[in-house]
Design an enzyme around this catalytic site. Structure first.
Site, PDB file in Angstrom:
ATOM      1  N   TRP A 117      11.937 -13.664 -53.422  1.00  0.00           N
ATOM      2  CA  TRP A 117      13.153 -13.463 -54.214  1.00  0.00           C
ATOM      3  C   TRP A 117      13.774 -14.763 -54.712  1.00  0.00           C
ATOM      4  O   TRP A 117      14.786 -14.731 -55.404  1.00  0.00           O
ATOM      5  CB  TRP A 117      14.203 -12.695 -53.398  1.00  0.00           C
ATOM      6  CG  TRP A 117      14.325 -13.147 -51.965  1.00  0.00           C
ATOM      7  CD1 TRP A 117      13.800 -12.520 -50.872  1.00  0.00           C
ATOM      8  CD2 TRP A 117      14.981 -14.322 -51.463  1.00  0.00           C
ATOM      9  NE1 TRP A 117      14.075 -13.227 -49.723  1.00  0.00           N
ATOM     10  CE2 TRP A 117      14.814 -14.342 -50.060  1.00  0.00           C
ATOM     11  CE3 TRP A 117      15.708 -15.364 -52.064  1.00  0.00           C
ATOM     12  CZ2 TRP A 117      15.328 -15.348 -49.235  1.00  0.00           C
ATOM     13  CZ3 TRP A 117      16.216 -16.369 -51.257  1.00  0.00           C
ATOM     14  CH2 TRP A 117      16.025 -16.354 -49.870  1.00  0.00           C
ATOM     15  N   LYS A 126       4.229  -6.680 -56.959  1.00  0.00           N
ATOM     16  CA  LYS A 126       5.447  -6.186 -56.311  1.00  0.00           C
ATOM     17  C   LYS A 126       6.472  -7.316 -56.222  1.00  0.00           C
ATOM     18  O   LYS A 126       6.237  -8.325 -55.548  1.00  0.00           O
ATOM     19  CB  LYS A 126       5.146  -5.714 -54.880  1.00  0.00           C
ATOM     20  CG  LYS A 126       6.350  -5.034 -54.249  1.00  0.00           C
ATOM     21  CD  LYS A 126       6.246  -4.918 -52.740  1.00  0.00           C
ATOM     22  CE  LYS A 126       7.006  -5.980 -52.009  1.00  0.00           C
ATOM     23  NZ  LYS A 126       8.450  -5.997 -52.241  1.00  0.00           N
ATOM     24  N   SER A 157       6.968 -15.817 -46.823  1.00  0.00           N
ATOM     25  CA  SER A 157       7.048 -16.485 -45.523  1.00  0.00           C
ATOM     26  C   SER A 157       5.677 -16.562 -44.857  1.00  0.00           C
ATOM     27  O   SER A 157       4.790 -15.737 -45.116  1.00  0.00           O
ATOM     28  CB  SER A 157       8.016 -15.722 -44.626  1.00  0.00           C
ATOM     29  OG  SER A 157       7.535 -14.414 -44.441  1.00  0.00           O
ATOM     30  N   TYR A 165      -4.418  -7.542 -43.180  1.00  0.00           N
ATOM     31  CA  TYR A 165      -4.635  -6.410 -44.099  1.00  0.00           C
ATOM     32  C   TYR A 165      -6.023  -6.507 -44.725  1.00  0.00           C
ATOM     33  O   TYR A 165      -6.760  -5.531 -44.833  1.00  0.00           O
ATOM     34  CB  TYR A 165      -3.612  -6.391 -45.234  1.00  0.00           C
ATOM     35  CG  TYR A 165      -2.153  -6.279 -44.848  1.00  0.00           C
ATOM     36  CD1 TYR A 165      -1.758  -5.685 -43.648  1.00  0.00           C
ATOM     37  CD2 TYR A 165      -1.151  -6.756 -45.702  1.00  0.00           C
ATOM     38  CE1 TYR A 165      -0.403  -5.593 -43.322  1.00  0.00           C
ATOM     39  CE2 TYR A 165       0.191  -6.653 -45.380  1.00  0.00           C
ATOM     40  CZ  TYR A 165       0.560  -6.080 -44.190  1.00  0.00           C
ATOM     41  OH  TYR A 165       1.884  -5.977 -43.863  1.00  0.00           O
ATOM     42  N   GLU A 191       0.711 -18.675 -50.552  1.00  0.00           N
ATOM     43  CA  GLU A 191       1.658 -19.788 -50.763  1.00  0.00           C
ATOM     44  C   GLU A 191       2.839 -19.506 -49.847  1.00  0.00           C
ATOM     45  O   GLU A 191       3.575 -18.546 -50.065  1.00  0.00           O
ATOM     46  CB  GLU A 191       2.130 -19.820 -52.223  1.00  0.00           C
ATOM     47  CG  GLU A 191       1.044 -20.084 -53.239  1.00  0.00           C
ATOM     48  CD  GLU A 191       0.574 -21.527 -53.238  1.00  0.00           C
ATOM     49  OE1 GLU A 191       1.161 -22.365 -52.525  1.00  0.00           O
ATOM     50  OE2 GLU A 191      -0.407 -21.807 -53.940  1.00  0.00           O
ATOM     51  N   CYS A 210      10.861 -23.124 -51.310  1.00  0.00           N
ATOM     52  CA  CYS A 210       9.779 -23.376 -50.352  1.00  0.00           C
ATOM     53  C   CYS A 210       9.509 -24.857 -50.181  1.00  0.00           C
ATOM     54  O   CYS A 210       9.157 -25.312 -49.102  1.00  0.00           O
ATOM     55  CB  CYS A 210       8.514 -22.662 -50.799  1.00  0.00           C
ATOM     56  SG  CYS A 210       8.054 -23.086 -52.483  1.00  0.00           S
ATOM     57  N   GLU A 224      12.010 -23.265 -40.704  1.00  0.00           N
ATOM     58  CA  GLU A 224      12.447 -23.163 -42.094  1.00  0.00           C
ATOM     59  C   GLU A 224      13.758 -22.379 -42.154  1.00  0.00           C
ATOM     60  O   GLU A 224      13.806 -21.212 -41.762  1.00  0.00           O
ATOM     61  CB  GLU A 224      11.374 -22.447 -42.928  1.00  0.00           C
ATOM     62  CG  GLU A 224      11.679 -22.483 -44.407  1.00  0.00           C
ATOM     63  CD  GLU A 224      10.647 -21.739 -45.236  1.00  0.00           C
ATOM     64  OE1 GLU A 224      10.167 -20.681 -44.806  1.00  0.00           O
ATOM     65  OE2 GLU A 224      10.326 -22.218 -46.347  1.00  0.00           O
TER      66      GLU A 224
END
Ligand code: NAD
Length: 504
Positions: A170, A194, A248, A258, A270, A305, A404
């Site tokens: 976001w 997404k 994250s 997955y 990333e 980031c 972080e």
């Protein structure tokens, strides 16, 4: 025509009232409600007020989108299109994004809490630049002919992978989408993307502009909804060939699982960072350094980031630098993101605000000293505002130096010797970015090579531009790079075609 003129605050507020928001998933060239009919509320983080209800997709919506993407891919409407035509279509799309930058920037500002000067003046132009840059490469990348024995011809060709899944964060909703969509579409793939559930609105409008530009139905699909349903369904889908994830480290790890538990799709990650900024004793221009240090950690509210969240400064220049930083922070007003004077807007959500405040409390408990900031402000707005916060007296083993925070919180750590600075800088599980400040060319080259990070800025906070790859070492990334031609490679398969010629 480019529309990157920043509106005044009254004009911006009036324009927000006139926005027509797209709130459904965008699948097979049209907006659609979620198959299950569910919706969720997205809010403005600067006011805490709802903006819109968004379609809450689930695995069944991902199935529909992947089927559309596969159909388009197999039909060849994009994957086998003349690369020059693909290029022209994407360049038209970039032009439409620029032409609508003001509308898109307003949407981004109310949805993500980002200052309007950044969204209209930077995010949308950069989004268009990214798509245009990758589009330009679409008809300029050649295959290879191998030095095979006489009587044979061996070619090495690059082919699109098929259906690419993308799951993005976001903090830069439009730009992160472009970093995936630009190269994935330029190389002929179909995409199911997404957005983060808190920031879906700009991408939905950008996808609509894609159709206007001529991207065929089914090639670009946006499925809105939560990470643990839509995101996981993309990660596990048996008909997705590659998944590009930005977010994250914790969720990034799941994408490997997955993939391992489904079809071994290629995984591009990333992830997070805890980037050092090293200031050596010979650093000269403190005003310049302070401006860059502030940019590195306070730009985008520290929700970045590559944020330079650890300032590793030589003991002899620390006081001068902190004075220069204090003066610099006078140029970083916190406030309504719709106000063009604002440089620091709202954090993304109440949950994230609480997380950032909790880290500030941890820093105090660990014995670090707040030099400036450290409290929530502008509570009367209903929004989630934290001013630039600087901790002095930080040791690199403190949690605020290791984890972080993803907020406007800077940890100041002293050093004495060059080797110690490098050791502290590298003593982190992350390795996304780093910067260093020195007038000594030897120190600059030596230390830049010693830092274990994917991007090193010397005498500047810089991630480079679209021509340079972006990606991390260690827990910051895995599998590929965004930006530059490296990004094209990661969305293509390499095929060898070996031909035996019949003798005359
Ligand atoms: P996040 O990992 O929480 O979410 C990222 C995306 O993953 C979102 O779309 C989310 O909905 C989805 N998601 C969440 N849980 C999921 C699950 N269980 N399965 C599948 N998908 C899931 O990250 P965030 O809070 O949106 O963004 C902040 C993080 O992103 C920070 O760690 C930051 O460093 C990182 N980031 C990295 C880069 C980079 O280029 N390296 C760029 C921007 C942000």
């Amino acid at each position: 025509m480019t529309d990157t003129l920043i509106p005044g605050i009254d004009e911006a507020k009036a324009a927000v009232g006139r926005l027509r928001l797209r709130t459904q998933s965008f699948i097979d060239g049209e907006f659609r409600d979620a198959v299950g009919g569910r919706r969720y509320v997205t809010e403005n983080p600067a006011t805490g007020q709802p903006i819109a209800e968004i379609a809450e997709g689930g695995p069944e919506d991902v199935d529909v989108a992947v089927s559309a993407a596969r159909r388009a891919f197999e039909a060849g409407v994009w994957s086998r299109m003349n690369p020059g035509d693909r290029k022209s279509t994407l360049i038209r799309w970039a032009g439409l994004i620029e032409a609508n930058a003001r509308e898109l920037g307003l949407i981004e500002t109310i949805d993500a809490g980002k200052p309007i000067t950044d969204t209209v003046g930077l995010d949308m132009p950069e989004t268009a630049t990214c798509i245009r840059w990758h589009a330009e490469a679409a008809d300029k990348i050649y295959g290879e002919v191998a030095p095979s024995p006489e009587g044979t011809v061996a070619t090495i060709v690059r082919e699109p992978m098929g259906v690419v899944g993308a799951v993005i964060p976001w903090n830069y909703p439009a730009q992160m989408a472009a970093w995936k969509l630009g190269p994935a579409l330029a190389t002929g793939n179909s995409v199911v993307i997404k957005p983060a559930s808190t920031t879906s609105l700009s991408l939905l409008r950008i996808a609509e502009l894609g159709v206007e530009a001529g991207i065929p139905a089914g090639v670009l699909n946006v499925v809105t909804g939560p990470g643990d349903t839509v995101g996981e369904a993309i990660g596990r889908h048996a008909d997705i060939d590659c998944v590009a994830f930005t977010g994250s480290t914790e969720v990034g790890r799941r994408f490997l699982t997955y993939s391992a538990e489904s079809n071994l799709k290629r995984v591009l990650l990333e992830l997070g960072g805890k980037s050092p900024q090293i200031v050596f004793s010979d650093a000269a221009d403190f005003e310049h350094i302070a401006a860059n240090v502030a940019m590195a950690i306070f730009w985008n509210m520290g929700e970045n980031c590559s944020a330079g969240s650890r300032l590793i400064v030589h003991r002899s220049v620390k006081r001068r630098l902190l004075e220069a930083l204090e003066a610099e922070l006078g140029r970083w007003p916190v406030g309504d993101p719709l106000d063009p004077a604002t440089r620091i807007g709202a954090l993304i959500s109440r949950g994230h605000l609480e997380r950032v405040l909790a880290y500030i409390a941890v820093g105090r408990e660990e014995g670090a000293r707040v030099v400036t900031g450290g409290e929530q402000i502008l509570r009367e707005s209903g929004g989630y505002f934290v001013p630039p916060t600087v901790f002095d007296g930080v040791h690199n083993d403190m949690r605020i130096a290791r984890e972080e925070i993803f907020g406007p919180v800077l940890s100041v750590i002293e050093f004495e010797a060059e080797a110690e600075a490098v050791q502290i800088a590298n003593d982190t599980p992350y390795g996304l970015a780093a910067s260093l400040y020195t007038e000594n060319l030897n120190v600059a080259h030596r230390v830049a090579r010693e830092l274990r990070a994917g991007v090193v800025g010397v005498n500047a906070y810089s991630e480079g531009d679209m021509t340079t790859p972006f990606g991390g070492y260690k827990l910051s990334g895995f599998g590929g790079h965004d930006k530059s031609l490296h990004a094209h490679e990661q969305y293509t398969e390499t095929k060898t075609i070996w031909i035996n010629l019949r003798p005359a």
